[in-house]
Design an enzyme around this catalytic site. Structure first.
Site, PDB file in Angstrom:
ATOM      1  N   GLY A   1      -4.809  -1.799   3.478  1.00 34.12           N
ATOM      2  CA  GLY A   1      -4.947  -0.561   2.732  1.00 34.12           C
ATOM      3  C   GLY A   1      -5.554  -0.845   1.372  1.00 34.12           C
ATOM      4  O   GLY A   1      -6.026  -1.951   1.095  1.00 34.12           O
ATOM      5  N   GLY A   2      -5.521   0.159   0.508  1.00 34.51           N
ATOM      6  CA  GLY A   2      -6.123  -0.001  -0.802  1.00 34.51           C
ATOM      7  C   GLY A   2      -5.395  -1.005  -1.673  1.00 34.51           C
ATOM      8  O   GLY A   2      -6.005  -1.663  -2.520  1.00 34.51           O
ATOM      9  N   MET A   3      -4.084  -1.140  -1.469  1.00 36.54           N
ATOM     10  CA  MET A   3      -3.287  -2.018  -2.328  1.00 36.54           C
ATOM     11  C   MET A   3      -3.075  -3.406  -1.735  1.00 36.54           C
ATOM     12  O   MET A   3      -2.802  -4.350  -2.468  1.00 36.54           O
ATOM     13  CB  MET A   3      -1.918  -1.380  -2.590  1.00 36.54           C
ATOM     14  CG  MET A   3      -1.969  -0.166  -3.494  1.00 36.54           C
ATOM     15  SD  MET A   3      -2.333  -0.591  -5.197  1.00 36.54           S
ATOM     16  CE  MET A   3      -0.832  -1.468  -5.644  1.00 36.54           C
ATOM     17  N   GLY A   4      -3.165  -3.555  -0.425  1.00 40.23           N
ATOM     18  CA  GLY A   4      -2.847  -4.853   0.126  1.00 40.23           C
ATOM     19  C   GLY A   4      -3.153  -5.007   1.594  1.00 40.23           C
ATOM     20  O   GLY A   4      -3.761  -4.137   2.218  1.00 40.23           O
TER      21      GLY A   4
ATOM     22  N   LYS B   1       3.838  -7.085   4.249  1.00 35.98           N
ATOM     23  CA  LYS B   1       2.844  -6.478   3.373  1.00 35.98           C
ATOM     24  C   LYS B   1       2.677  -7.335   2.125  1.00 35.98           C
ATOM     25  O   LYS B   1       3.668  -7.747   1.512  1.00 35.98           O
ATOM     26  CB  LYS B   1       3.271  -5.067   2.970  1.00 35.98           C
ATOM     27  CG  LYS B   1       2.253  -4.347   2.071  1.00 35.98           C
ATOM     28  CD  LYS B   1       2.830  -3.109   1.414  1.00 35.98           C
ATOM     29  CE  LYS B   1       3.164  -2.045   2.424  1.00 35.98           C
ATOM     30  NZ  LYS B   1       3.585  -0.770   1.756  1.00 35.98           N
TER      31      LYS B   1
ATOM     32  N   ASP C   1       4.768  10.611   1.941  1.00 38.50           N
ATOM     33  CA  ASP C   1       3.470  10.237   2.501  1.00 38.50           C
ATOM     34  C   ASP C   1       3.533  10.161   4.027  1.00 38.50           C
ATOM     35  O   ASP C   1       2.948   9.268   4.640  1.00 38.50           O
ATOM     36  CB  ASP C   1       3.002   8.897   1.927  1.00 38.50           C
ATOM     37  CG  ASP C   1       1.516   8.642   2.192  1.00 38.50           C
ATOM     38  OD1 ASP C   1       0.765   9.634   2.344  1.00 38.50           O
ATOM     39  OD2 ASP C   1       1.113   7.466   2.260  1.00 38.50           O
TER      40      ASP C   1
END
Length: 430
Positions: A26-29, A45, A138
């Site tokens: 994803g965008g963070m990891g 993660k 989310d």
């Protein structure tokens, strides 16, 4: 769930978990498939090195603390984490199955009854989260995994405590998935209430039943505009008629107009029961359907080798092509028609196989060949009766028996009939 090999720059272990492959990113990891020392699979993660700073560590640490407080059979369990490591990581239960988004994109929408069963499962799981004073914030098809034991909710990265001033985002910053975001969440209102998860669940069920979302547009900014506009109704085209009332209420623009999750569970049950099913039956069908559609193709088993053919071990046996195989062990075979035993006053006359010319082998009990007749048939008069003397015992050669159980039983019956009044002891079978 697609698993790809590790890249050369990927870590090989984090904490006590060995990393085996890549699950997604994803965008963070990045998310890896990990394994604990005891062999427990885990989804690990990791925050990307390029975004590791004090703010990302703070948000990651808050996600860890939130995950430690939630539990439930439909929620991926927390297994371990380290927010202070050089590469901050978080391990949760690994669910071996596709997410709902991938399933619908690959196999099409779910039937109405199974969509309702999914709604009851997820509403019950979210209700347990809300009982712990948490919001998911989310929920979307990509965060619903269709595992072999049923659906599970993952990724509480944006979860927040209800009625709390603590936030994972800066003021006036909105983080989430616009196509599944409630209008008040998209507008940046605070504090948020459980109604945001009710709206998101309605969007997930709409996607499950139709393959589209309540509002879709070319850019996220256009989606935000449609979601926050009270005059723009959600797109319910293609929704089965029995789900329209429920999804209309769940996707209401105002939070107070949406039903509580307990009511959602009850209305989903009503839809399932209207199809003649119990909720447990529908849940099992949902799990069986998704497991079957995403199980790896299994090659058909190799054909079984032909059964071994057992022949009676007769000295008069002909070539293999002329031999008749013994019937299978479980076959029903009629009892053979046996000749009448000789009277005590008359010496018995045994049929002599042509190939041995009157010299019987004491190892073998003879019977008439299949379809044949005893000596004296074919128009020739029977030979005079003569006593048969037992020959001296001759050692048997060592060989592997080839009799079937049925062949042995038939031979024993024939021997018993001929030996009833014979002056010699019955011979042994091979």
């Amino acid at each position: 769930m697609q698993i790809t090999p590790l890249n050369p720059e990927d870590p090989r272990s984090l904490g006590d978990f060995d990393l085996l492959g890549r699950i997604g990113q994803g965008g963070m990891g990045q998310v890896f498939l990990g394994e604990s020392p005891g062999g427990e699979p885990a989804a690990v993660k990791v925050i990307k090195p390029s975004v590791v700073d004090s703010e990302s560590r703070r948000r990651f640490a808050q996600e860890i603390e939130i995950l430690k407080t939630i539990w439930g059979p439909r929620l991926a369990a927390f297994l371990g984490a380290d927010a202070e490591a050089e590469q901050p990581w978080l391990a949760t239960e690994y669910v071996a199955g596709p997410d709902l988004a991938r399933h619908v994109e690959t196999h099409g929408p779910l039937p109405s009854a199974l969509t309702a069963a999914l709604g009851a499962v997820l509403a019950e799981a979210l209700s347990a989260v809300h009982t712990q004073d948490l919001l998911h914030r989310d929920l979307k098809p990509a965060n619903v995994l269709l595992g072999p034991n049923g659906p599970k909710i993952i990724d509480f990265g944006l979860a927040a405590f209800t009625e709390s001033s603590v936030s994972l985002t800066a003021p006036h910053q909105v983080v989430g998935t616009p196509v599944c975001m409630a209008p008040e969440q998209a507008a940046g209102e605070k504090p948020l209430t459980p109604a945001v998860d009710v709206y998101a669940l309605g969007a997930v069920l709409l996607f499950a039943a139709t393959g589209h979302y309540p509002h879709q547009a070319a850019t996220p900014y256009m989606v935000f505009h449609l979601v926050t506009d009270p005059g723009t109704a959600p797109d319910l085209s293609g929704v089965p008629a029995d789900l329209v009332p429920l999804l209309t209420d769940m996707l209401a623009h105002r939070a107070q107009d949406r039903p509580p999750l307990a009511e959602v569970v009850g209305r989903c049950r009503s839809v399932v029961e209207a199809h003649g099913l119990k909720i447990a039956q529908a849940r099992r069908r949902l799990t069986a359907l998704t497991a079957r559609q995403h199980s790896p193709a299994v090659p058909p088993p190799a054909p079984a080798p032909p059964p071994a053919v057992a022949f009676a071990d007769l000295s008069t046996a002909t070539a293999p092509a002329a031999r008749e195989p013994a019937p299978p062990a479980d076959a029903v075979v009629p009892a053979p028609t046996l000749p009448a035993p000789p009277s005590p006053s008359t010496p018995p006359v045994l049929p002599v196989p042509p190939s041995v010319a009157g010299t019987p082998d004491p190892r073998v009990s003879f019977s008439a060949p299949h379809g044949g007749t005893p000596e004296g048939a074919h128009g020739h008069p029977p030979a005079p009766a003569r006593p048969v003397k037992p020959l001296p015992h001759r050692a048997e050669p060592s060989r592997t028996p080839r009799h079937s159980a049925q062949a042995r039983r038939t031979a024993e019956r024939i021997r018993a009939a001929y030996a009833a009044g014979a002056p010699f002891a019955p011979s042994r079978t091979a």
